[in-house]
Write a protein that holds these residues in place. Structure first.
Motif, PDB file in Angstrom:
ATOM      1  N   ALA B 296      21.201   9.773  47.361  1.00  0.00           N
ATOM      2  CA  ALA B 296      19.826   9.990  46.915  1.00  0.00           C
ATOM      3  C   ALA B 296      18.964   8.752  47.130  1.00  0.00           C
ATOM      4  N   LEU B 297      19.544   7.570  46.917  1.00  0.00           N
ATOM      5  CA  LEU B 297      18.715   6.360  46.909  1.00  0.00           C
ATOM      6  C   LEU B 297      18.701   5.630  48.251  1.00  0.00           C
ATOM      7  N   THR B 298      19.750   5.747  49.018  1.00  0.00           N
ATOM      8  CA  THR B 298      19.824   4.985  50.260  1.00  0.00           C
ATOM      9  C   THR B 298      19.696   5.878  51.492  1.00  0.00           C
ATOM     10  N   VAL B 299      20.539   6.905  51.542  1.00  0.00           N
ATOM     11  CA  VAL B 299      20.586   7.698  52.769  1.00  0.00           C
ATOM     12  C   VAL B 299      19.374   8.618  52.885  1.00  0.00           C
ATOM     13  N   ALA B 300      19.030   9.293  51.778  1.00  0.00           N
ATOM     14  CA  ALA B 300      17.945  10.273  51.859  1.00  0.00           C
ATOM     15  C   ALA B 300      16.624   9.646  52.337  1.00  0.00           C
ATOM     16  N   PRO B 301      16.186   8.514  51.756  1.00  0.00           N
ATOM     17  CA  PRO B 301      14.937   7.912  52.256  1.00  0.00           C
ATOM     18  C   PRO B 301      15.038   7.510  53.727  1.00  0.00           C
ATOM     19  N   ALA B 302      16.197   6.991  54.113  1.00  0.00           N
ATOM     20  CA  ALA B 302      16.358   6.582  55.510  1.00  0.00           C
ATOM     21  C   ALA B 302      16.247   7.785  56.431  1.00  0.00           C
ATOM     22  N   VAL B 303      16.876   8.890  56.025  1.00  0.00           N
ATOM     23  CA  VAL B 303      16.815  10.109  56.833  1.00  0.00           C
ATOM     24  C   VAL B 303      15.375  10.606  56.918  1.00  0.00           C
ATOM     25  N   ARG B 304      14.648  10.535  55.778  1.00  0.00           N
ATOM     26  CA  ARG B 304      13.270  11.007  55.792  1.00  0.00           C
ATOM     27  C   ARG B 304      12.434  10.142  56.728  1.00  0.00           C
ATOM     28  N   ASP B 305      12.596   8.819  56.609  1.00  0.00           N
ATOM     29  CA  ASP B 305      11.822   7.922  57.476  1.00  0.00           C
ATOM     30  C   ASP B 305      12.109   8.213  58.942  1.00  0.00           C
ATOM     31  N   PHE B 306      13.388   8.462  59.206  1.00  0.00           N
ATOM     32  CA  PHE B 306      13.769   8.762  60.579  1.00  0.00           C
ATOM     33  C   PHE B 306      13.073  10.040  61.051  1.00  0.00           C
ATOM     34  N   ALA B 307      13.063  11.059  60.176  1.00  0.00           N
ATOM     35  CA  ALA B 307      12.419  12.325  60.532  1.00  0.00           C
ATOM     36  C   ALA B 307      10.931  12.114  60.773  1.00  0.00           C
ATOM     37  N   VAL B 308      10.317  11.314  59.912  1.00  0.00           N
ATOM     38  CA  VAL B 308       8.883  11.057  60.076  1.00  0.00           C
ATOM     39  C   VAL B 308       8.636  10.352  61.407  1.00  0.00           C
ATOM     40  N   SER B 309       9.514   9.406  61.728  1.00  0.00           N
ATOM     41  CA  SER B 309       9.329   8.675  62.986  1.00  0.00           C
ATOM     42  C   SER B 309       9.519   9.610  64.184  1.00  0.00           C
ATOM     43  N   LEU B 310      10.243  10.729  63.966  1.00  0.00           N
ATOM     44  CA  LEU B 310      10.375  11.720  65.029  1.00  0.00           C
ATOM     45  C   LEU B 310       9.154  12.628  65.096  1.00  0.00           C
ATOM     46  N   GLY B 311       8.247  12.485  64.115  1.00  0.00           N
ATOM     47  CA  GLY B 311       7.043  13.301  64.134  1.00  0.00           C
ATOM     48  C   GLY B 311       7.049  14.443  63.140  1.00  0.00           C
ATOM     49  N   MET B 312       8.104  14.544  62.327  1.00  0.00           N
ATOM     50  CA  MET B 312       8.113  15.605  61.311  1.00  0.00           C
ATOM     51  C   MET B 312       7.453  15.070  60.052  1.00  0.00           C
ATOM     52  N   THR B 313       6.140  15.265  59.961  1.00  0.00           N
ATOM     53  CA  THR B 313       5.403  14.647  58.859  1.00  0.00           C
ATOM     54  C   THR B 313       5.743  15.279  57.524  1.00  0.00           C
ATOM     55  N   ASP B 314       6.210  16.540  57.561  1.00  0.00           N
ATOM     56  CA  ASP B 314       6.493  17.211  56.291  1.00  0.00           C
ATOM     57  C   ASP B 314       7.944  17.028  55.863  1.00  0.00           C
ATOM     58  N   ALA B 315       8.655  16.068  56.464  1.00  0.00           N
ATOM     59  CA  ALA B 315      10.064  15.889  56.139  1.00  0.00           C
ATOM     60  C   ALA B 315      10.234  15.627  54.646  1.00  0.00           C
ATOM     61  N   SER B 316      11.234  16.307  54.096  1.00  0.00           N
ATOM     62  CA  SER B 316      11.458  16.191  52.665  1.00  0.00           C
ATOM     63  C   SER B 316      12.414  15.032  52.384  1.00  0.00           C
ATOM     64  N   SER B 317      12.273  14.445  51.209  1.00  0.00           N
ATOM     65  CA  SER B 317      13.202  13.361  50.883  1.00  0.00           C
ATOM     66  C   SER B 317      14.527  13.927  50.393  1.00  0.00           C
ATOM     67  N   GLU B 318      14.554  15.231  50.163  1.00  0.00           N
ATOM     68  CA  GLU B 318      15.836  15.858  49.850  1.00  0.00           C
ATOM     69  C   GLU B 318      16.232  16.682  51.061  1.00  0.00           C
ATOM     70  N   SER B 319      17.185  16.176  51.831  1.00  0.00           N
ATOM     71  CA  SER B 319      17.490  16.892  53.059  1.00  0.00           C
ATOM     72  C   SER B 319      18.953  17.258  53.130  1.00  0.00           C
ATOM     73  N   ALA B 320      19.208  18.336  53.858  1.00  0.00           N
ATOM     74  CA  ALA B 320      20.586  18.759  54.094  1.00  0.00           C
ATOM     75  C   ALA B 320      21.358  17.642  54.774  1.00  0.00           C
ATOM     76  N   LEU B 321      20.667  16.925  55.669  1.00  0.00           N
ATOM     77  CA  LEU B 321      21.339  15.897  56.445  1.00  0.00           C
ATOM     78  C   LEU B 321      21.861  14.771  55.547  1.00  0.00           C
ATOM     79  N   ALA B 322      21.006  14.302  54.618  1.00  0.00           N
ATOM     80  CA  ALA B 322      21.423  13.190  53.754  1.00  0.00           C
ATOM     81  C   ALA B 322      22.655  13.581  52.949  1.00  0.00           C
TER      82      ALA B 322
END
Ligand code: ATP
Ligand code: MG
Lengths: 261, 468
Positions: B296-322
């Protein structure tokens, strides 16, 4: 006993000079030297634990796979040191094949067992090539007629004797120059043993063969040269007929006549 | 006299009975002539067995009595106490009675200063005296049972009496009873799951539950709300569970677990293996809530930032990937230790055969060892999946609650276990479809993991037999 065998053999294939093997701090083989002939079957005999397998495994560097083992001395194949950079261990083992005490076919089809070596060493250019290699190897191992209709069946589903001949066929599929056999018949019944002995006789001349055996009659039947080992040293090496009828060392005589375990 | 005291006194008496039996056994063993004399066979059992026999026969009925009174006693006393309340104010319904007794119990234990119900204060006094009398009776009965059992057992001690066999039989039954406790408890849990699920399926059809694609149980909270029946299509939950536990986590865990097993079994020097293997297995002992923090604290934000950098502006901080990534890490030790076992079980001769053909180590691994160990590895993976889909903490903390049917790993999905937690936390009535649906979800999860486990174990077992 001298350091070097006095009677030189015709057409030496492999030579060992002052080979010692240690397992950790324990010395299993003490400064053994021998010449292995290209044309002959050479038998290693001696009581259990005297270092026959250890010595045999030096010729294809299988001792490298034992973490604690350390080999000293010099082993040459056609004059090239097997530990030298020119001799890669992969090539060495393609040229010096090995058959083990217990038949160890891979849990694959008969065909794939034979094709294993040629595939690894890239010996077949086409499927037809490979088919030819498989058939040729099985024929030379005297197994073709028994298995030609069931090449797709698992190699582990055959009888013990057939499995061992399959392992021999697998070894000759890469056309090696030397075949090492470590008690190849000790897990087999007399009939299967006779077949293997026949096979060894047929392969003689084409490959240099070294066989470890506990069976005196077998050594006498299949080999032309015999080396007797005792407690990590080679006691005597010479023509099989001489060793069995007129050994120079009393220890050899005692062992052969069964007066010694 | 409280029951615990009775219990302790009985145990003390039991020790005494043991000592008496033992000393009689010892006396028989050393007695001269008449079957004695200390030879093996002159006295059938050793003194300790005589002692244990007397103690067991004396204690077992007495303890059984005390234990069963402890189980039913309070109910019996409550009957008496309630019966004493004047008819006019006596609580009538089941609910009132239990509320009344709660109050009485509170007063008795001193948790409550004074009752709301004046009757309760009277009843509390009665409760204490009744309990005292009953306990005294039970204590006396237990003592009598103890004495009878002990005397009878003691009188049976003879040199040829087979005390050892009796004690061994008692030990066997004790062990049987202990293992039954675990089995019966499991059975009870399953039955309660089935029972509650059955109640759920009376209001929601199983077909809708298993095939519906809309999950919104929250609407069922208030009866006057629109759509108060709620939607109980659990497919999004099953999908989320499989997506996180069986897909993303396995994409992480299978290659990493397998490769570390290959390194540890085939490449690592024995010194390295000796330290690395336990270290890896230590990962399995990390509490899952710690992985949850990490997710929740380390991986999820990193995954969200990564998604945003890919152009997914609506990426959630709670993701299946994290959640899936961290769960995969958590599962690595399971996969690797099962794969390790499977690889080590491949006979050394197989490996030697391949190496002697001139195969390199990696060729040997790829062409001989992994194929030969495949059933064991597959079994391990299946066990790991069943563990992953039952895992709760990581997904609760990192996967989110939105029941989406979503294959974008950067989006939020929810899982069966997350929903069960959400449905049952907080104050809940245990008879609304909303809470009951948690049991149905639990049942489905239970059945799936059970099938996976049975299948995986049978695969592994068959494979073990192949090499024995
Ligand atoms: N991997 C090993 N690690 C440690 N010691 C070993 C190892 N392999 C063999 N040895 C020891 O080396 C000595 C020689 O063993 P080796 O297997 O060469 O004997 P052998 O002559 O082949 O015996 P056998 O006839 O029973 O096969 C023995 O004392 C054995 O205990
Ligand atoms: Mg040997």
């Amino acid at each position: 006993m001298s350091d070097y065998p006095s009677n030189t053999v015709p057409e030496t294939k492999m030579t060992a000079r002052n080979v010692s093997v240690f397992y950790g701090a324990k010395q299993a083989l003490k400064s053994v030297s021998i010449d292995v002939s290209r044309e002959h079957v050479t038998a290693f005999i001696g009581p259990s634990g005297c270092g026959k397998s250890t010595f045999l495994r030096c010729f294809n560097r299988m001792n490298d796979t034992v973490e604690s083992a350390r080999v000293e001395g010099e082993i040459k194949l056609d004059g090239t040191d097997v530990y030298s950079p020119e001799m890669d261990v992969v090539q060495l083992r393609a040229r010096v094949g090995m058959v083990f005490q217990k038949p160890n076919p891979f849990p694959k089809s008969i065909y794939e067992n034979i094709a294993y070596g040629p595939r690894i060493h890239g010996l077949a250019r086409s499927k037809a090539d490979m088919d030819g290699i498989v058939e040729g190897s099985l024929r030379r191992a005297g197994l073709w007629d028994e298995v030609k209709d069931r090449l797709a069946e698992s190699g582990t589903a055959m009888s013990g004797g057939q499995q061992q001949r399959l392992c021999i066929a697998r070894a000759i599929a890469v056309d090696p120059e030397v075949i090492l056999m470590d008690e190849p018949c000790s897990a087999l019944d007399p009939i299967a043993t006779a077949k293997i002995e026949e096979l060894i006789d047929e392969l003689r001349g084409r490959y240099a063969i070294v066989i470890v055996t506990h069976n005196m009659q077998q050594a006498a039947r299949v080999s032309q040269k015999t080396a007797f080992f005792h407690l990590g040293t080679m006691v005597e090496y010479g023509d099989t007929s001489t060793i069995f009828t007129n050994p120079a060392e009393s220890r050899t005589k005692d062992y052969i006549t069964g007066r010694y375990g | 006299m409280p029951l615990s005291l009775i219990f302790l006194v009985l145990l003390g008496l039991g020790l005494g009975a043991f000592a008496l039996g033992r000393s009689k056994g010892a006396a028989m063993a050393s007695a001269p002539g008449a079957g004695g004399g200390g030879r093996i066979g002159s006295v059938h059992s050793r003194p300790n067995y005589h002692g244990a026999f007397v103690a067991l026969v004396a204690l077992a009925p007495a303890l059984l009595l005390v234990a069963s009174w402890a189980a039913v006693g309070d109910g019996v006393i409550a009957e008496r106490v309630i019966a004493s309340v004047p008819e006019a104010t006596r609580p009538a319904t089941e609910l009132d009675r239990s509320a009344f007794m709660n109050e009485v119990q509170g007063l008795v234990s001193g948790d409550m200063e004074a009752g709301f119900n004046p009757d309760a204060e009277v009843a509390a006094k009665l409760f204490v005296t009744t309990r005292g009398t009953y306990n005294l009776i039970v204590g006396a009965l237990a003592a009598a049972l103890f004495a009878m059992g002990g005397l009878w057992a003691f009188s049976r001690l003879r040199p040829q009496f087979r005390a050892r066999n009796s004690v061994e039989r008692a030990v066997k039954w004790l062990l049987v009873a202990s293992s039954l406790v675990a089995i019966l408890t499991t059975f009870g849990i399953v039955m309660s799951l089935v029972f509650e699920s059955f109640r759920f399926f009376q209001s929601v059809s199983p077909v809708e539950f298993l095939t519906g694609t809309t999950w919104s149980p929250q609407t069922a909270m208030r009866a006057d709300q629109v759509g108060s029946s709620g939607a109980f299509g659990a497919v999004p939950l099953f999908w989320g569970t499989i997506f996180i536990g069986a897909i993303i986590a396995m994409v992480v865990a299978i290659p990493l677990g397998l490769m570390s097993a290959i390194y540890l079994t085939q490449y690592a020097p024995s010194q390295v293996r000796r330290y690395l293997k336990p270290l890896l297995e230590l990962l399995a002992g990390v509490p899952t809530v710690v992985y949850g923090f990490f997710a929740a604290l380390t991986v999820a934000p990193a995954v969200r930032d990564f998604a945003v950098s890919l152009g997914m502006t609506d990426a959630s901080s709670e993701s299946a990937l994290a959640a899936g990534l961290v769960m995969g890490i958590m599962i690595i030790p399971f996969v690797s230790s099962m794969a390790d076992d499977a690889l080590t079980a491949v006979p050394q001769a197989m490996r030697d055969g391949s190496l002697a053909m001139g195969a390199t180590r990696s060729e040997t691994v790829r062409r001989v060892l992994v194929p030969a160990a495949l059933p064991g590895i597959v079994g391990g993976v299946l066990l790991a999946i069943s563990r992953a889909i039952g895992e709760t903490m990581i997904v609760v903390m990192a996967a989110g609650l939105a029941a989406n049917l979503e294959i974008n790993p950067f989006k939020s999905v929810t899982t069966v276990t997350t929903q069960i937690v959400a449905l049952l936390t907080g104050d809940q009535e245990f008879d609304s479809p909303k809470t009951l649906s948690a049991f149905a979800l639990g049942l489905v999860l239970f059945v799936i993991t059970l099938i996976l486990n049975i299948y995986a174990l049978s695969v592994v077992k068959k494979y073990r037999e192949a090499y024995e």
